[in-house]
Write a protein that holds these residues in place. Sequence first.
Motif, PDB file in Angstrom:
ATOM      1  N   LYS B  61      60.744 -61.000  46.646  1.00  0.00           N
ATOM      2  CA  LYS B  61      59.666 -60.048  46.214  1.00  0.00           C
ATOM      3  C   LYS B  61      59.474 -59.611  44.915  1.00  0.00           C
ATOM      4  N   VAL B  62      60.453 -58.750  44.491  1.00  0.00           N
ATOM      5  CA  VAL B  62      60.451 -58.637  42.955  1.00  0.00           C
ATOM      6  C   VAL B  62      61.714 -59.635  42.361  1.00  0.00           C
ATOM      7  N   ASP B  63      61.210 -60.435  41.404  1.00  0.00           N
ATOM      8  CA  ASP B  63      62.254 -61.405  40.983  1.00  0.00           C
ATOM      9  C   ASP B  63      63.196 -61.099  39.926  1.00  0.00           C
ATOM     10  N   HIS B  64      64.267 -61.386  40.045  1.00  0.00           N
ATOM     11  CA  HIS B  64      65.262 -61.080  38.974  1.00  0.00           C
ATOM     12  C   HIS B  64      65.145 -62.177  38.133  1.00  0.00           C
ATOM     13  N   ALA B  65      63.997 -62.031  36.993  1.00  0.00           N
ATOM     14  CA  ALA B  65      63.657 -62.992  36.105  1.00  0.00           C
ATOM     15  C   ALA B  65      64.719 -63.305  35.045  1.00  0.00           C
ATOM     16  N   PRO B  66      64.728 -64.468  34.735  1.00  0.00           N
ATOM     17  CA  PRO B  66      65.784 -64.968  33.791  1.00  0.00           C
ATOM     18  C   PRO B  66      65.510 -64.715  32.458  1.00  0.00           C
ATOM     19  N   LEU B  67      66.267 -64.323  31.612  1.00  0.00           N
ATOM     20  CA  LEU B  67      66.045 -64.222  30.163  1.00  0.00           C
ATOM     21  C   LEU B  67      65.406 -65.497  29.764  1.00  0.00           C
ATOM     22  N   PRO B  68      64.286 -64.993  28.565  1.00  0.00           N
ATOM     23  CA  PRO B  68      63.456 -66.028  28.190  1.00  0.00           C
ATOM     24  C   PRO B  68      64.376 -66.906  27.116  1.00  0.00           C
ATOM     25  N   TYR B  69      65.475 -66.884  26.909  1.00  0.00           N
ATOM     26  CA  TYR B  69      66.370 -67.397  25.669  1.00  0.00           C
ATOM     27  C   TYR B  69      67.783 -67.504  26.364  1.00  0.00           C
ATOM     28  N   ALA B  70      68.486 -68.191  25.749  1.00  0.00           N
ATOM     29  CA  ALA B  70      70.028 -68.353  26.134  1.00  0.00           C
ATOM     30  C   ALA B  70      70.550 -66.977  25.921  1.00  0.00           C
ATOM     31  N   ASP B  71      71.684 -66.760  26.557  1.00  0.00           N
ATOM     32  CA  ASP B  71      72.141 -65.269  26.680  1.00  0.00           C
ATOM     33  C   ASP B  71      72.886 -65.078  25.255  1.00  0.00           C
ATOM     34  N   ASP B  72      73.298 -66.040  24.230  1.00  0.00           N
ATOM     35  CA  ASP B  72      73.899 -65.612  23.101  1.00  0.00           C
ATOM     36  C   ASP B  72      72.803 -65.858  22.028  1.00  0.00           C
ATOM     37  N   ALA B  73      71.512 -66.037  22.558  1.00  0.00           N
ATOM     38  CA  ALA B  73      70.543 -66.312  21.556  1.00  0.00           C
ATOM     39  C   ALA B  73      70.405 -65.148  20.489  1.00  0.00           C
ATOM     40  N   LEU B  74      70.625 -63.991  20.931  1.00  0.00           N
ATOM     41  CA  LEU B  74      70.118 -62.743  20.070  1.00  0.00           C
ATOM     42  C   LEU B  74      71.303 -62.362  19.343  1.00  0.00           C
ATOM     43  N   GLU B  75      72.540 -63.146  19.410  1.00  0.00           N
ATOM     44  CA  GLU B  75      73.690 -62.701  18.481  1.00  0.00           C
ATOM     45  C   GLU B  75      73.421 -62.948  17.238  1.00  0.00           C
ATOM     46  N   PRO B  76      74.086 -62.066  16.250  1.00  0.00           N
ATOM     47  CA  PRO B  76      74.839 -60.958  16.631  1.00  0.00           C
ATOM     48  C   PRO B  76      74.480 -59.682  16.912  1.00  0.00           C
ATOM     49  N   TYR B  77      73.177 -59.528  17.141  1.00  0.00           N
ATOM     50  CA  TYR B  77      72.478 -58.137  17.339  1.00  0.00           C
ATOM     51  C   TYR B  77      72.498 -57.711  18.618  1.00  0.00           C
ATOM     52  N   VAL B  78      72.399 -58.506  19.782  1.00  0.00           N
ATOM     53  CA  VAL B  78      72.800 -58.168  21.254  1.00  0.00           C
ATOM     54  C   VAL B  78      73.498 -59.593  21.417  1.00  0.00           C
ATOM     55  N   SER B  79      74.630 -59.018  22.083  1.00  0.00           N
ATOM     56  CA  SER B  79      75.564 -60.160  22.534  1.00  0.00           C
ATOM     57  C   SER B  79      75.514 -60.619  23.852  1.00  0.00           C
ATOM     58  N   ALA B  80      76.091 -61.736  24.125  1.00  0.00           N
ATOM     59  CA  ALA B  80      75.798 -62.589  25.642  1.00  0.00           C
ATOM     60  C   ALA B  80      76.824 -61.615  26.344  1.00  0.00           C
ATOM     61  N   ASN B  81      77.637 -60.883  25.790  1.00  0.00           N
ATOM     62  CA  ASN B  81      78.544 -59.990  26.809  1.00  0.00           C
ATOM     63  C   ASN B  81      77.609 -58.796  26.986  1.00  0.00           C
ATOM     64  N   THR B  82      76.773 -58.304  26.157  1.00  0.00           N
ATOM     65  CA  THR B  82      76.071 -57.206  26.626  1.00  0.00           C
ATOM     66  C   THR B  82      75.035 -57.775  27.562  1.00  0.00           C
ATOM     67  N   PHE B  83      74.446 -58.865  27.559  1.00  0.00           N
ATOM     68  CA  PHE B  83      73.556 -59.589  28.597  1.00  0.00           C
ATOM     69  C   PHE B  83      74.093 -59.609  29.851  1.00  0.00           C
ATOM     70  N   SER B  84      75.571 -59.863  29.776  1.00  0.00           N
ATOM     71  CA  SER B  84      76.196 -60.238  31.096  1.00  0.00           C
ATOM     72  C   SER B  84      76.119 -59.006  31.964  1.00  0.00           C
ATOM     73  N   TYR B  85      76.338 -57.939  31.548  1.00  0.00           N
ATOM     74  CA  TYR B  85      76.028 -56.477  32.104  1.00  0.00           C
ATOM     75  C   TYR B  85      74.487 -56.110  32.213  1.00  0.00           C
ATOM     76  N   HIS B  86      73.845 -56.058  31.097  1.00  0.00           N
ATOM     77  CA  HIS B  86      72.515 -55.675  31.177  1.00  0.00           C
ATOM     78  C   HIS B  86      71.602 -56.301  31.948  1.00  0.00           C
ATOM     79  N   HIS B  87      71.644 -57.613  31.779  1.00  0.00           N
ATOM     80  CA  HIS B  87      70.703 -58.597  32.619  1.00  0.00           C
ATOM     81  C   HIS B  87      71.395 -58.798  34.031  1.00  0.00           C
TER      82      HIS B  87
END
Lengths: 213, 259
Positions: B61-87
Amino acid sequence: PRVGAAAASRGMASFTLPDLAYDYGALEPIISAEIMELHHSKHHRTYVTNMNSLHEQIEEAAAKGDASKLISLQPAYKFNAGGHLNHSIFFGGLCPPSEYEPPSGELAALIEAQFGSLEALQDKVTAATVPVQGSGWGWLGYDKAAGKLAIATCANQDPLEATTGLVPLFGIDVWEHAYYLQYKNVRPDYVKAIWQVANWKDVAARLEAAKSA
Amino acid sequence: LPPDHFKSTAATCHGPRAPRAPPAAMIALRTLLVASLGVAVALAFRFTGPARHARTTPSMKVDHAPLPYADDALEPYVSANTFSYHHGKHYKKYVVTTNAAIEGTEMEDWDEVAILKAVYGKDQGLFNNAAQSFNHKFFWSSMKPGGGGKPTGKLAEMIDSSFGSYDEFRKEFATAANTAFGSGWAWLSYDGSKLVVTKTIGADCPLTTEGLTPLITLDVWEHAYYLDVQNMRATHVDNFLDHLANWDFAASNLEAAMA
């Protein structure tokens, strides 16, 4: 909260960051040294610093009779002063796991009478605290009028007594900064674990003070 | 999309099928048919505004939308580690909880925007989950690698006319983000005639205010930044404004709102 002596002699309030009664690493493995250091030396210190700055602004506005300014300062004051009050109680309410002692005397009797057992009390506080939305606190408090223990939660840094009238006995900080580096998103694990470092002597002292107040 | 994608998700939503090995001609024909089906399905999902994203898994119903970029694409500002929890944990839980709550109700096929508007002020629990589902999806798109800095075009014009200058807008947005006293969000929105900066607490968002259309948002719940910059929320805010803010997304939201 302690008032700085030098500032007090000038007739101005100045609050200081209370030292912890234990080293930053003393609560391991329940709460990591990294968290304790950040929590105390950064978060709590910032509340104290901001509270002092706000006190100056409040005193200035009060001296001028500037009601509008005073009102505009209230949200920030509630937040920062609440943060200082809450964290002072919080850190004092914890002790190294090696020094843990369960409640005794009057406190134990009250817990038994009202909840049946310490475990039952802890389960109830945990159940109320875990679902707090966003940032906030879970509290074991004392209802002076009823002469009973009570469980409550507050949002953000709203202080228990000013918000509910209950005297704070033991608080559980569930702002993410209190646990995230160690427990990540698993808040329930942190809340269940914190009972192992609960300083029941401090709780008993607060209860005593509340009863005689 | 892999050839079997639509067949498996539309029918049973179970795990991947056991691999088969049909003749080459059949593979080619099937690929052509499924590609055509894919195009037809994609066209059938319309964008109805900034909050509506095309569904890729029709059974949710409500979709778990994927990130619009790779999970490390925003490093060093937002880490893949953060996305693993946040997303992967926080956002996912909001979505899963929302879907569980609407199952068997009239809202079963609604998206998170429709749900949050319908239950605002009525069902705090469902509101929190539906709104946080929206807020997070909106937030992922509010960032992009190589983002930040000053917007251009119509958006820049409106920032100047609404705030005086980009610098004044930046100051107001940063202040809102840094003074959300607790878990919250900072927003730039269009109010029908000008742009406004607001901050919200918890799951609240501008969609519940009549006439406000959100353009871009910054999550200032501690879980959004604590693993990367610990207590330094101000650094998180500066990182967003200087390096991540997706002004293209904001501009297209503004265009849609002014249309």
